[in-house]
Design a protein around this motif. Sequence first.
Motif, mmCIF file in Angstrom:
data_model
loop_
_atom_site.group_PDB
_atom_site.id
_atom_site.type_symbol
_atom_site.label_atom_id
_atom_site.label_comp_id
_atom_site.label_asym_id
_atom_site.label_seq_id
_atom_site.Cartn_x
_atom_site.Cartn_y
_atom_site.Cartn_z
ATOM 1 N N LEU A 40 -14.703 -7.837 6.323
ATOM 2 C CA LEU A 40 -15.046 -6.672 5.383
ATOM 3 C C LEU A 40 -13.929 -6.013 4.854
ATOM 4 O O LEU A 40 -14.090 -5.214 4.038
ATOM 5 N N ALA A 41 -12.803 -6.238 5.411
ATOM 6 C CA ALA A 41 -11.534 -5.613 4.822
ATOM 7 C C ALA A 41 -11.113 -6.444 3.771
ATOM 8 O O ALA A 41 -10.292 -6.102 2.886
ATOM 9 N N MET B 209 -16.267 -4.162 -5.337
ATOM 10 C CA MET B 209 -16.133 -3.034 -4.659
ATOM 11 C C MET B 209 -15.480 -2.152 -5.703
ATOM 12 O O MET B 209 -15.439 -0.828 -5.908
ATOM 13 N N LEU C 66 -11.083 6.267 0.930
ATOM 14 C CA LEU C 66 -12.287 5.508 0.785
ATOM 15 C C LEU C 66 -12.127 3.889 1.456
ATOM 16 O O LEU C 66 -11.257 3.113 1.047
ATOM 17 N N GLY C 67 -12.565 3.540 2.723
ATOM 18 C CA GLY C 67 -12.180 2.532 3.273
ATOM 19 C C GLY C 67 -10.651 2.699 4.133
ATOM 20 O O GLY C 67 -9.980 1.970 3.757
ATOM 21 N N THR C 68 -10.989 3.579 4.883
ATOM 22 C CA THR C 68 -9.554 3.786 5.417
ATOM 23 C C THR C 68 -8.951 3.000 6.452
ATOM 24 O O THR C 68 -7.635 2.757 6.622
ATOM 25 N N GLY C 69 -9.671 1.874 7.056
ATOM 26 C CA GLY C 69 -9.111 0.944 8.045
ATOM 27 C C GLY C 69 -8.397 1.668 9.257
ATOM 28 O O GLY C 69 -8.766 2.408 9.826
ATOM 29 N N ASP D 16 -15.217 4.920 6.258
ATOM 30 C CA ASP D 16 -15.284 3.416 6.292
ATOM 31 C C ASP D 16 -16.655 2.808 6.688
ATOM 32 O O ASP D 16 -17.262 3.624 7.341
ATOM 33 N N LEU D 17 -16.799 1.713 6.318
ATOM 34 C CA LEU D 17 -18.283 1.235 6.483
ATOM 35 C C LEU D 17 -18.306 0.561 8.044
ATOM 36 O O LEU D 17 -19.269 0.613 8.698
ATOM 37 N N SER D 18 -17.137 0.373 8.360
ATOM 38 C CA SER D 18 -17.015 -0.115 9.814
ATOM 39 C C SER D 18 -16.594 0.974 10.800
ATOM 40 O O SER D 18 -15.590 1.736 10.783
ATOM 41 N N ASN E 161 -7.895 1.228 -1.191
ATOM 42 C CA ASN E 161 -7.541 0.158 -1.151
ATOM 43 C C ASN E 161 -8.573 -0.736 -0.424
ATOM 44 O O ASN E 161 -8.614 -0.958 0.627
ATOM 45 N N ALA F 179 -13.355 0.331 12.883
ATOM 46 C CA ALA F 179 -12.292 0.637 12.174
ATOM 47 C C ALA F 179 -12.006 2.306 12.062
ATOM 48 O O ALA F 179 -10.746 2.773 12.527
ATOM 49 N N ALA G 80 -4.030 4.207 7.175
ATOM 50 C CA ALA G 80 -3.055 4.390 6.789
ATOM 51 C C ALA G 80 -2.836 5.377 5.819
ATOM 52 O O ALA G 80 -1.865 6.198 5.782
ATOM 53 N N PRO H 156 -11.568 -3.976 -0.252
ATOM 54 C CA PRO H 156 -11.446 -5.168 -0.188
ATOM 55 C C PRO H 156 -11.664 -5.989 -1.421
ATOM 56 O O PRO H 156 -12.382 -5.387 -2.288
ATOM 57 N N THR I 248 0.802 -0.965 -0.020
ATOM 58 C CA THR I 248 0.025 0.081 0.062
ATOM 59 C C THR I 248 0.850 1.198 0.150
ATOM 60 O O THR I 248 0.433 2.406 -0.371
ATOM 61 N N ASP J 296 -21.480 3.245 3.433
ATOM 62 C CA ASP J 296 -21.057 2.544 2.562
ATOM 63 C C ASP J 296 -20.641 3.159 1.218
ATOM 64 O O ASP J 296 -21.292 4.133 0.660
HETATM 65 C C1 LIG Z 1 -8.316 -3.637 2.385
HETATM 66 S S1 LIG Z 1 -8.888 -2.739 3.817
HETATM 67 C C2 LIG Z 1 -7.975 -1.392 3.641
HETATM 68 C C3 LIG Z 1 -7.782 -0.442 5.006
HETATM 69 C C4 LIG Z 1 -6.644 0.527 4.637
HETATM 70 N N1 LIG Z 1 -7.082 1.697 3.695
HETATM 71 C C5 LIG Z 1 -5.179 0.271 4.232
HETATM 72 O O1 LIG Z 1 -4.781 0.120 3.038
HETATM 73 O O2 LIG Z 1 -4.555 -0.564 5.071
HETATM 74 C C6 LIG Z 1 -10.530 -2.209 3.323
HETATM 75 C C7 LIG Z 1 -11.479 -1.201 3.908
HETATM 76 O O3 LIG Z 1 -12.512 -0.925 3.695
HETATM 77 C C8 LIG Z 1 -13.572 -1.141 4.333
HETATM 78 N N2 LIG Z 1 -14.768 -1.318 3.795
HETATM 79 C C9 LIG Z 1 -15.299 -2.565 3.019
HETATM 80 N N3 LIG Z 1 -16.465 -2.295 2.568
HETATM 81 C C10 LIG Z 1 -16.603 -0.951 2.500
HETATM 82 C C11 LIG Z 1 -17.780 -0.391 2.003
HETATM 83 N N4 LIG Z 1 -18.738 -0.643 1.315
HETATM 84 N N5 LIG Z 1 -17.817 1.147 2.232
HETATM 85 C C12 LIG Z 1 -16.809 1.747 2.974
HETATM 86 N N6 LIG Z 1 -15.805 0.998 3.425
HETATM 87 C C13 LIG Z 1 -15.686 -0.220 3.413
HETATM 88 C C14 LIG Z 1 -13.318 -2.035 5.256
HETATM 89 O O4 LIG Z 1 -13.906 -1.862 6.502
HETATM 90 C C15 LIG Z 1 -11.568 -1.831 5.401
HETATM 91 O O5 LIG Z 1 -11.422 -1.003 6.428
#
Ligand SMILES: C[S@@+](CC[C@H](N)C(=O)[O-])C[C@H]1O[C@@H](n2cnc3c(N)ncnc32)[C@H](O)[C@@H]1O
Length: 304
Positions: free
Chosen positions: A232-233, A243, A141-144, A165-167, A210, A170, A147, A212, A117, A193
């Motif tokens: 979810l990740a 996605m 988008l999807g920050t986890g 993030d959806l979570s 980044n 997280a 990072a 899932p 990443t 979402d």
């Molecule tokens: C692969 S992880 C990446 C986390 C971080 N960005 C990284 O690069 O380490 C994907 C992230 O997307 C989030 N996610 C999954 N589905 C999602 C959705 N529909 N909308 C927003 N976030 C989502 C997950 O909760 C997870 O935190």
Amino acid sequence: MSRPVPAASGPSAASCSRSWTVLELLRWTAGHFAERGIETARLDAECLLAHALGSSRLRLYLDFEMPVNDAERAAFRELVRRRATLRIPVSQLVGRREFWSLPLRVTRDVLTPRPETETLVTAALALLPAAGTAAPRILDLGTGSGAIALALARERPDATIVATDLSEEALRIAQQNAEELGMAKRIQFAAGDGFEALAAGSRFDLIASNPPYLDPARRGELPPELAHEPELALFADESGLGMLRRIAARAADWLEAGGALILEHAPDQGDDVAEACRAGGLAQIGAHRDLGGRSRVTTARRSP
Ligand SMILES: C[S@@+](CC[C@H](N)C(=O)[O-])C[C@H]1O[C@@H](n2cnc3c(N)ncnc32)[C@H](O)[C@@H]1O
């Protein structure tokens, strides 16, 4: 060197009465991890021993001959057991992972940030308007763990950043990381979402994600460590492409004219992601390789 009983079954009376040095423990544990099929056996042993001793990996090298006391060894033995038998990732055992030289808090609620990443972060920085011109607006988008948002915030102090993030769990970790790094005021966190987390009318110079992207059908082929990371990740519908495709399809609606999209994906998904970007009306499609030479990042722009 004589070997103590396996860490997983605890020390015998004889091994308790004997004193162990840092180097002896490292050698034994690296061998134990290697026998269990852990590829990064020595590195993992060093990280866990440094954690048990409240030290650092570098310091261990200066303390090779130092004896490790019983209490420290008991703490280390428990970490070794959980790593070897349960295959819990080192990042979760020590609660941290370094990303872009930032010490990020990591729990079971977030994906442990991966070195690949950092390829996305490098490419993302090159896509932004030059520093000293307009302050860029960025979406992660999807920050986890936060990072990507935090690495970009560190490199571009002029940027305004939204991290979604959806979570909710997280997002809490991401927010904690931002606070610990003194960057919380510069990042706005939003749950939801995909693009639904955003306020209507928001526009960005860069959308980074980044998402899932693993295929749930291939779950059985994955390393056991992934069972400890949030589903979810990891997994997405459409063989892992769902996605990525949804982001590519709608990104243009949220980008400024000339703004850029950057997506991380699996090495064999590059063509599909490029196609999804074209179908979403984006142009100037580019591909970037990670340090292992694998195609892992696709970039595209909304026409100016
Ligand atoms: C692969 S992880 C990446 C986390 C971080 N960005 C990284 O690069 O380490 C994907 C992230 O997307 C989030 N996610 C999954 N589905 C999602 C959705 N529909 N909308 C927003 N976030 C989502 C997950 O909760 C997870 O935190």
